[in-house]
Design a protein around this motif. Structure first.
Motif, PDB file in Angstrom:
ATOM      1  N   VAL A 112       0.800 -10.658   4.516  1.00  0.00           N
ATOM      2  CA  VAL A 112      -0.191 -10.306   3.449  1.00  0.00           C
ATOM      3  C   VAL A 112      -1.489  -9.914   4.243  1.00  0.00           C
ATOM      4  O   VAL A 112      -2.505  -9.501   3.661  1.00  0.00           O
ATOM      5  N   ASN A 113      -1.521 -10.315   5.363  1.00  0.00           N
ATOM      6  CA  ASN A 113      -2.842  -9.856   6.339  1.00  0.00           C
ATOM      7  C   ASN A 113      -2.417  -9.628   7.935  1.00  0.00           C
ATOM      8  O   ASN A 113      -1.068  -9.969   8.188  1.00  0.00           O
ATOM      9  N   GLU A 114      -3.369  -9.062   8.331  1.00  0.00           N
ATOM     10  CA  GLU A 114      -3.051  -8.518   9.818  1.00  0.00           C
ATOM     11  C   GLU A 114      -2.720  -9.922  10.746  1.00  0.00           C
ATOM     12  O   GLU A 114      -1.966  -9.483  11.604  1.00  0.00           O
ATOM     13  N   ARG A 211       2.042  -6.392  -2.128  1.00  0.00           N
ATOM     14  CA  ARG A 211       0.631  -6.307  -1.512  1.00  0.00           C
ATOM     15  C   ARG A 211       0.743  -6.917  -0.096  1.00  0.00           C
ATOM     16  O   ARG A 211       0.711  -8.074   0.170  1.00  0.00           O
ATOM     17  N   SER A 212       1.055  -6.089   0.835  1.00  0.00           N
ATOM     18  CA  SER A 212       1.170  -6.602   2.184  1.00  0.00           C
ATOM     19  C   SER A 212       0.337  -5.568   3.142  1.00  0.00           C
ATOM     20  O   SER A 212      -0.192  -4.612   2.889  1.00  0.00           O
ATOM     21  N   HIS A 213       0.531  -6.092   4.626  1.00  0.00           N
ATOM     22  CA  HIS A 213      -0.300  -5.270   5.567  1.00  0.00           C
ATOM     23  C   HIS A 213       0.455  -4.054   5.583  1.00  0.00           C
ATOM     24  O   HIS A 213      -0.033  -3.109   6.052  1.00  0.00           O
ATOM     25  N   ALA A 215       2.404  -2.454   3.628  1.00  0.00           N
ATOM     26  CA  ALA A 215       2.005  -1.530   2.564  1.00  0.00           C
ATOM     27  C   ALA A 215       0.948  -0.701   2.688  1.00  0.00           C
ATOM     28  O   ALA A 215       0.722   0.473   2.454  1.00  0.00           O
ATOM     29  N   GLY A 216      -0.026  -1.403   3.234  1.00  0.00           N
ATOM     30  CA  GLY A 216      -1.269  -0.817   3.354  1.00  0.00           C
ATOM     31  C   GLY A 216      -1.239   0.312   4.602  1.00  0.00           C
ATOM     32  O   GLY A 216      -1.939   1.416   4.387  1.00  0.00           O
ATOM     33  N   LEU A 217      -0.455  -0.121   5.505  1.00  0.00           N
ATOM     34  CA  LEU A 217      -0.296   1.031   6.844  1.00  0.00           C
ATOM     35  C   LEU A 217       0.459   2.226   6.279  1.00  0.00           C
ATOM     36  O   LEU A 217       0.044   3.264   6.621  1.00  0.00           O
TER      37      LEU A 217
END
Lengths: 222, 204
Positions: A112-114, A211-213, A215-217
């Protein structure tokens, strides 16, 4: 042999192991893909852990992918394990290793985070370093013959086909034996057809909806 | 009209606006990593910048891009939807001010957080800046339901889409309860639910 039905999910890596083993042994089977976010009652009725794969053998039910593989090994030739007990044990151990890598991959793309993402990335780099050291001449894990241990790594590398299109995470870079093995697995018919052609798109959608890193990428990649 | 989108990306903003306005859209998913469409064709041929959103209004013309402009185009197709105030009015400039704020102060700041080249110190600075902006929004939503006050507008669709990205970064809105309430308010709108489902972001 009684009718075989494999209860599956379109993305599940453990299902793919069973599918690859069935195809390598040339067994006819029916595949039923279910929605794991909305498990049908009939499935919950037969799956003690609520997980796929489940193999129905006539009216009997076998669960857990490793056990399904062993059952197929006990009942259908050709064998996919080596005959020598020590080598067979070694293969089983590396299949366990593949399971640990799959769990690392799950934690990698759902981090969930970097910070957590970076931690898992480093874990994966170490795992593949060990694997690279174990591999020999190829094309397969143990040279000339395709074994169950090869089947268990097919789904592992399939993830990286999708990850590589998002970004180069530097996990498999500079490992020539793994690169060669990965290519051989990708081209093996049983491995290539263990998922449907829309697998990459489905995996990307699955990642994007979390909701994950990663997914953000995915939503930033451009 | 066709919308090129990627699930959860900023293309969600025009997607929401189109549904709120009652404009039927053909949704075309873009694989932003490979810059490919479902049929394997090259997305750079559609939008040379390679990003979403883009809308195809006429086959013979280039696509229209940039989220804060695309949402205005869509809203203006259905003036009765009140998703953008009438051009030339003071309210229109208010709405455009919010759209620009979301684009530059939120959207572009967020983007840095996903670049592996961005230094850790820079990421910390960007997060602090975002928190300052969230604090301002939180204050605004203490007394307003939406950015323009009582009515939902295209600016809200854009703000909702971008602020939602906190969820992809392990950030949260715990310190900003009124902003969180705004996010919940927008998420509960039936057309927003439809858009989220269509993009596979919530279970259908």
């Amino acid at each position: 042999m009684k009718k075989l039905t494999l209860i599956s999910h379109v993305l599940c890596p453990y299902v793919q192991r069973a599918v690859i083993a069935l195809k390598e042994k040339g067994v006819d089977f029916e595949r039923i893909d279910i929605d794991l976010t909305n498990k049908p009652n009939w499935f919950l009725g037969i799956s003690p852990l609520g997980k796929v794969p489940v193999l129905k053998v006539g009216d009997d039910v076998i669960f857990e992918s490793a056990v399904i593989a062993e059952f197929l090994e006990d009942t259908v030739s050709p064998p996919l394990h080596p005959a020598d007990p020590v080598r067979r044990a070694d293969h089983r151990a590396w299949i366990e290793f593949a399971s640990v890598v799959l769990s690392d991959i799950w934690e990698f793309y759902t981090a969930v985070n970097e910070e957590a993402f970076e931690r898992k990335r480093k874990d994966l780099i170490q795992r593949f370093e060990r694997l690279e050291a174990r591999l020999q001449a190829g094309p397969w894990f143990d040279c000339e013959t395709f074994h169950l241990v090869d089947a268990s790594f097919g789904p592992v590398f399939r993830y990286f086909d999708v990850f590589d299109a998002i970004e180069d995470f530097g996990i498999l870079a500079g490992r020539p034996k793994i690169a060669r093995w990965r290519k051989a697995l990708r081209e093996r018919p049983s491995v290539a057809t263990a998922v449907k052609p829309d697998y990459p798109e489905r995996l990307r959608d699955f990642i994007a909806a979390r909701r994950s890193h990663m997914a953000g990428l995915l939503l930033q990649a451009a | 009209m066709k919308l090129y989108y990627s699930p959860g990306a900023c293309s969600l903003a025009p997607h929401i606006v189109a549904r709120e306005a009652g404009i039927p859209l053909d949704l075309e998913k873009v694989d932003l990593g490979a810059h490919k469409l479902a049929d394997g064709s090259n997305y750079y041929d559609v939008n040379p910048r390679g990003y979403v959103p883009a809308i195809r209004i006429k086959d013979s013309e280039p696509v229209l891009t940039e989220a804060n402009v695309v949402v205005q185009y869509l809203a203006d197709q259905k003036p009765d939807s009140n998703l953008m105030p009438k051009a030339g009015t003071p309210e229109r400039y208010q709405a455009q001010q919010w759209l620009a704020f979301v684009a530059t102060e939120l959207h572009k700041n967020f983007s840095w957080l996903w670049h592996k080249e961005t230094a850790a110190e820079t990421k910390a600075t960007v997060k602090a800046k975002l928190n300052t902006r969230f604090a301002e929004l939180d204050k605004h939503f203490k007394t307003n339901d939406y950015l323009l006050g009582k009515t939902f507008s295209a600016a809200d669709a854009y703000a909702f889409t971008i602020v939602n990205w906190v969820n992809f970064l392990g950030m949260n809105l715990k310190s900003f309860p009124s902003l969180q309430a705004f996010m919940d308010r927008v998420a509960a709108r039936p057309k927003v639910q439809e858009a989220l489902k269509a993009e596979g972001l919530i279970a259908a």
